[in-house]
Design a protein around this motif. Structure first.
Motif, PDB file in Angstrom:
ATOM      1  N   GLN A 176      -8.830  -9.089   2.413  1.00  0.00           N
ATOM      2  CA  GLN A 176      -9.304  -7.985   3.232  1.00  0.00           C
ATOM      3  C   GLN A 176      -8.495  -6.720   2.949  1.00  0.00           C
ATOM      4  OE1 GLN A 176     -11.766  -7.445   5.337  1.00  0.00           O
ATOM      5  NE2 GLN A 176     -12.665  -9.478   5.151  1.00  0.00           N
ATOM      6  N   VAL A 177      -9.156  -5.597   3.086  1.00  0.00           N
ATOM      7  CA  VAL A 177      -8.513  -4.301   2.946  1.00  0.00           C
ATOM      8  C   VAL A 177      -8.757  -3.509   4.218  1.00  0.00           C
ATOM      9  CG1 VAL A 177      -8.482  -2.125   1.675  1.00  0.00           C
ATOM     10  CG2 VAL A 177      -8.780  -4.269   0.432  1.00  0.00           C
ATOM     11  N   GLN A 178      -7.702  -2.970   4.771  1.00  0.00           N
ATOM     12  CA  GLN A 178      -7.837  -2.091   5.926  1.00  0.00           C
ATOM     13  C   GLN A 178      -7.607  -0.652   5.464  1.00  0.00           C
ATOM     14  OE1 GLN A 178      -5.525  -4.952   6.387  1.00  0.00           O
ATOM     15  NE2 GLN A 178      -7.460  -5.986   6.839  1.00  0.00           N
ATOM     16  N   LEU A 179      -8.448   0.236   5.948  1.00  0.00           N
ATOM     17  CA  LEU A 179      -8.372   1.657   5.583  1.00  0.00           C
ATOM     18  C   LEU A 179      -8.089   2.476   6.837  1.00  0.00           C
ATOM     19  CD1 LEU A 179     -11.480   1.829   3.225  1.00  0.00           C
ATOM     20  CD2 LEU A 179      -9.089   1.508   2.587  1.00  0.00           C
ATOM     21  N   VAL A 180      -7.059   3.308   6.752  1.00  0.00           N
ATOM     22  CA  VAL A 180      -6.684   4.149   7.888  1.00  0.00           C
ATOM     23  C   VAL A 180      -6.755   5.601   7.439  1.00  0.00           C
ATOM     24  CG1 VAL A 180      -4.897   4.738   9.537  1.00  0.00           C
ATOM     25  CG2 VAL A 180      -5.207   2.349   8.835  1.00  0.00           C
ATOM     26  N   GLU A 181      -7.645   6.352   8.102  1.00  0.00           N
ATOM     27  CA  GLU A 181      -7.866   7.755   7.749  1.00  0.00           C
ATOM     28  C   GLU A 181      -7.095   8.662   8.696  1.00  0.00           C
ATOM     29  OE1 GLU A 181     -12.529   6.619   7.045  1.00  0.00           O
ATOM     30  OE2 GLU A 181     -11.446   6.619   8.942  1.00  0.00           O
ATOM     31  N   SER A 182      -6.817   9.858   8.212  1.00  0.00           N
ATOM     32  CA  SER A 182      -6.214  10.884   9.059  1.00  0.00           C
ATOM     33  C   SER A 182      -6.545  12.246   8.481  1.00  0.00           C
ATOM     34  CB  SER A 182      -4.699  10.698   9.151  1.00  0.00           C
ATOM     35  OG  SER A 182      -4.114  10.813   7.875  1.00  0.00           O
ATOM     36  N   GLY A 183      -6.433  13.267   9.316  1.00  0.00           N
ATOM     37  CA  GLY A 183      -6.543  14.632   8.816  1.00  0.00           C
ATOM     38  C   GLY A 183      -7.789  15.398   9.194  1.00  0.00           C
TER      39      GLY A 183
ATOM     40  N   GLY B  50     -16.935  -2.163  -0.659  1.00  0.00           N
ATOM     41  CA  GLY B  50     -16.907  -3.242   0.316  1.00  0.00           C
ATOM     42  C   GLY B  50     -16.067  -2.965   1.538  1.00  0.00           C
ATOM     43  N   TYR B  51     -15.305  -1.879   1.493  1.00  0.00           N
ATOM     44  CA  TYR B  51     -14.395  -1.573   2.597  1.00  0.00           C
ATOM     45  C   TYR B  51     -14.588  -0.129   3.050  1.00  0.00           C
ATOM     46  CZ  TYR B  51     -12.385  -5.861   0.847  1.00  0.00           C
ATOM     47  OH  TYR B  51     -12.218  -7.152   0.424  1.00  0.00           O
ATOM     48  N   TRP B  52     -14.690   0.020   4.360  1.00  0.00           N
ATOM     49  CA  TRP B  52     -14.947   1.322   4.958  1.00  0.00           C
ATOM     50  C   TRP B  52     -13.969   1.566   6.101  1.00  0.00           C
ATOM     51  CZ3 TRP B  52     -19.284   4.638   3.859  1.00  0.00           C
ATOM     52  CH2 TRP B  52     -20.093   4.173   2.805  1.00  0.00           C
ATOM     53  N   GLY B  53     -13.513   2.823   6.197  1.00  0.00           N
ATOM     54  CA  GLY B  53     -12.711   3.209   7.343  1.00  0.00           C
ATOM     55  C   GLY B  53     -13.602   3.529   8.525  1.00  0.00           C
TER      56      GLY B  53
ATOM     57  N   LEU C  14      -7.707  15.464   4.071  1.00  0.00           N
ATOM     58  CA  LEU C  14      -7.879  14.115   4.590  1.00  0.00           C
ATOM     59  C   LEU C  14      -7.017  13.147   3.791  1.00  0.00           C
ATOM     60  CD1 LEU C  14     -11.775  13.941   5.030  1.00  0.00           C
ATOM     61  CD2 LEU C  14     -10.049  14.824   6.617  1.00  0.00           C
ATOM     62  N   SER C  15      -6.521  12.135   4.487  1.00  0.00           N
ATOM     63  CA  SER C  15      -5.752  11.077   3.833  1.00  0.00           C
ATOM     64  C   SER C  15      -6.336   9.735   4.225  1.00  0.00           C
ATOM     65  CB  SER C  15      -4.285  11.126   4.265  1.00  0.00           C
ATOM     66  OG  SER C  15      -3.695  12.358   3.955  1.00  0.00           O
ATOM     67  N   CYS C  16      -6.161   8.761   3.344  1.00  0.00           N
ATOM     68  CA  CYS C  16      -6.615   7.409   3.637  1.00  0.00           C
ATOM     69  C   CYS C  16      -5.675   6.431   2.964  1.00  0.00           C
ATOM     70  CB  CYS C  16      -8.042   7.196   3.153  1.00  0.00           C
ATOM     71  SG  CYS C  16      -8.655   5.521   3.419  1.00  0.00           S
ATOM     72  N   ALA C  17      -5.088   5.560   3.749  1.00  0.00           N
ATOM     73  CA  ALA C  17      -4.171   4.559   3.227  1.00  0.00           C
ATOM     74  C   ALA C  17      -4.810   3.178   3.288  1.00  0.00           C
ATOM     75  CB  ALA C  17      -2.879   4.561   4.034  1.00  0.00           C
ATOM     76  N   ALA C  18      -4.732   2.459   2.188  1.00  0.00           N
ATOM     77  CA  ALA C  18      -5.275   1.106   2.116  1.00  0.00           C
ATOM     78  C   ALA C  18      -4.147   0.091   2.240  1.00  0.00           C
ATOM     79  CB  ALA C  18      -6.011   0.905   0.801  1.00  0.00           C
ATOM     80  N   SER C  19      -4.401  -0.952   3.013  1.00  0.00           N
ATOM     81  CA  SER C  19      -3.399  -2.011   3.169  1.00  0.00           C
ATOM     82  C   SER C  19      -4.107  -3.336   3.318  1.00  0.00           C
ATOM     83  CB  SER C  19      -2.511  -1.738   4.387  1.00  0.00           C
ATOM     84  OG  SER C  19      -3.289  -1.747   5.569  1.00  0.00           O
ATOM     85  N   GLY C  20      -3.335  -4.410   3.194  1.00  0.00           N
ATOM     86  CA  GLY C  20      -3.872  -5.737   3.469  1.00  0.00           C
ATOM     87  C   GLY C  20      -4.091  -6.602   2.250  1.00  0.00           C
ATOM     88  N   ARG C  21      -4.094  -6.027   1.066  1.00  0.00           N
ATOM     89  CA  ARG C  21      -4.218  -6.817  -0.158  1.00  0.00           C
ATOM     90  C   ARG C  21      -2.966  -6.625  -0.999  1.00  0.00           C
ATOM     91  NH1 ARG C  21      -9.251  -8.510  -2.726  1.00  0.00           N
ATOM     92  NH2 ARG C  21      -8.238  -8.060  -4.722  1.00  0.00           N
ATOM     93  N   THR C  22      -2.614  -7.608  -1.794  1.00  0.00           N
ATOM     94  CA  THR C  22      -1.459  -7.462  -2.662  1.00  0.00           C
ATOM     95  C   THR C  22      -1.770  -6.615  -3.885  1.00  0.00           C
ATOM     96  OG1 THR C  22      -2.011  -9.539  -3.772  1.00  0.00           O
ATOM     97  CG2 THR C  22      -0.496  -9.653  -1.928  1.00  0.00           C
TER      98      THR C  22
END
Length: 125
Positions: free
Chosen positions: A1-8, A113-116, A20-28
């Motif tokens: 899974q990938v989590q996307l966190v937006e800001s800005g 496959g991944y959306w914020g 705008l910024s977007c950080a992806a986390s949750g996958r190696t």
């Protein structure tokens, strides 16, 4: 899974700028590509820009070319969208997207496959 966190997102006058910024986390592993779509009230969702995380290959919608710049920090799995010369018609909810495989059409939302959750951008006239 990938989590996307937006800001800005936010409110800006026509001619102004937002980033705008977007950080992806949750996958190696790093996403293959990240990008942005937007949707204005009563309109269809549309592709804005995308970038490959390894080589930084960028693509833009014609409506934003020359005004928006997408970039990435691969070490942080983060992408940025610098939006300049904003127009009222840029008003929309901007959603960060990511995909983990290559192939397909970069502006096809089904490839991502991944959306914020989306961040509101409002440009006043």
């Amino acid at each position: 899974q990938v989590q996307l966190v937006e800001s800005g997102g936010g409110l800006v006058q026509a001619g102004g700028s937002l980033r705008l910024s977007c950080a992806a986390s949750g996958r190696t592993s790093r996403p293959y590509a990240m990008g942005w779509f937007r949707q204005a009230p009563g309109k269809e969702r549309e592709f804005v820009a995308s970038i490959t995380m390894n080589y930084g290959l960028a693509n833009y919608a014609d409506s934003v070319k020359g005004r928006f710049t997408i970039s990435r920090d691969s070490a942080k799995n983060t992408e940025y969208l610098q939006m300049n010369s904003l127009k009222p018609e840029d008003t929309a909810v901007y959603s960060c997207v990511a995909r983990t495989s290559s192939g397909g059409i970069y502006y096809d939302p089904l490839r991502y496959g991944y959306w914020g959750q989306g961040t509101q951008v409002t440009v006043s006239s």
